[in-house]
Design an enzyme around this catalytic site. Structure first.
Site, mmCIF file in Angstrom:
data_model
loop_
_atom_site.group_PDB
_atom_site.id
_atom_site.type_symbol
_atom_site.label_atom_id
_atom_site.label_comp_id
_atom_site.label_asym_id
_atom_site.label_seq_id
_atom_site.Cartn_x
_atom_site.Cartn_y
_atom_site.Cartn_z
ATOM 1 N N SER A 38 -22.583 -10.778 -33.667
ATOM 2 C CA SER A 38 -23.049 -11.232 -32.370
ATOM 3 C C SER A 38 -24.039 -10.241 -31.756
ATOM 4 C CB SER A 38 -21.835 -11.481 -31.460
ATOM 5 O OG SER A 38 -22.189 -12.256 -30.344
ATOM 6 N N ASP A 154 -21.297 -17.966 -33.841
ATOM 7 C CA ASP A 154 -21.130 -16.548 -33.524
ATOM 8 C C ASP A 154 -20.187 -15.839 -34.499
ATOM 9 O OD1 ASP A 154 -19.911 -14.161 -32.062
ATOM 10 O OD2 ASP A 154 -21.367 -14.827 -30.564
#
Length: 301
Positions: A38, A154
């Site tokens: 991320s 993510d």
């Protein structure tokens, strides 16, 4: 000794990674392997692309007002982030358009989550920006990213602090940065009525429980819970040699405009661990850890 740096997920708290990298450099620690999930993938890409100073400059210039230009309201399921504006930001201060991971001077990998299977996916080749886009695709903010025959989300959903990826890419020693170690329940703590949660207001209820958490506050807490539990589990089985945990529980998920305090805390976190770092690395400190060899091997998750 090959040093790996595992940069964890944590949304706006991720600017602390800039301070961590700067703090390690002051101690003479230069990692040769950078892996991120991320926001960690984003900052890591800027570092290995030679754009960390530019990223620092840009994020220090963020304010509440100019943050609004990156967001819009959509009900189509395509997320609330303006992809066009964010893409321009990434191309300016993370990596040039079209640059490939295999052309970078340091070993780099970004972690994403495969939507269909829930498995983690490692970007070790291909365009840097594609890897970053997939790794930061937090549900609700970003739409899933297509890569080959996969939809990706993510990376923090499956491997919030990618120690295992650093080791798979050849790291002898791993320094990990966990941005979520002290955030459980933070989004549900009592707030002053004048404040908002990550840019979204709380809904109020005057009963024994106090305020009803907002929709965004609930989602943010759910993400925190998932990432905290997965991080604890994975690091129990594969602990890093040094764990850095910046104290940023007071920061909201979208407080990207608070870069100065986040960067400062990242650097301070390194300094708090200085004695442990010096003990671990000893005579290796101050040396350049980027040995040259062909790292583009056939690693598999």
């Amino acid at each position: 000794m090959k040093i790996g740096l595992a940069l964890g997920s944590g949304s706006a708290r991720g600017w602390a990674h800039i301070g961590v990298i700067e703090g390690l450099a002051e101690l003479g620690i230069t990692p040769s392997i950078i892996c991120g999930s991320s926001i960690g993938a984003l900052v890591g890409a800027a570092y290995v692309s030679g754009k960390l100073d530019r990223l620092r400059e840009r994020v220090l210039g963020l304010t509440r007002l100019n943050m609004a230009m990156y967001f819009h309201v959509r009900l189509s399921g395509r997320g609330v982030v303006s992809k066009k504006k964010l893409h321009a930001f990434l191309a300016d201060c993370v990596s040039e358009e079209g640059r490939l991971i295999e052309s970078l001077p340091l070993r780099y990998a970004a972690v994403a989550t495969e939507l269909k299977t829930g498995r983690e996916f490692w970007f070790r080749t291909g365009p840097v920006l594609d890897a970053v886009w997939a790794s930061i695709a937090l549900p609700g903010l970003f739409p899933p990213v297509a890569a080959g025959n996969r939809w990706l989300l993510d990376g923090g959903l499956v491997n919030p602090v990618p120690v295992s990826v650093c080791r798979a890419l050849g790291a002898d020693t791993v320094i990990a940065v966990n941005l979520n170690g002290d955030v459980l329940g933070r989004h549900l703590r009592p707030h002053d009525e004048s404040r908002t949660e990550g840019g979204f207001p709380y809904v109020h209820q005057h009963d024994g429980l106090g305020k009803i958490p907002s929709l965004f506050g609930t989602v943010a807490s759910a993400v925190d819970i998932v990432q905290d539990r997965i991080t604890r589990s994975r690091m129990a089985g594969d602990p890093p040699d040094i764990l850095l945990a910046p104290r940023l529980s007071h920061m909201g998920l979208l407080d990207f405009y608070r870069a100065e305090e986040s960067i400062r805390e990242g650097r301070a976190c390194v300094m708090r661990m200085q004695s442990g770092i010096e003990t671990l690395f000893g005579s290796e400190m101050g040396k350049t850890m980027s040995e040259s060899f062909d790292w583009r091997q056939d690693f598999h998750c």
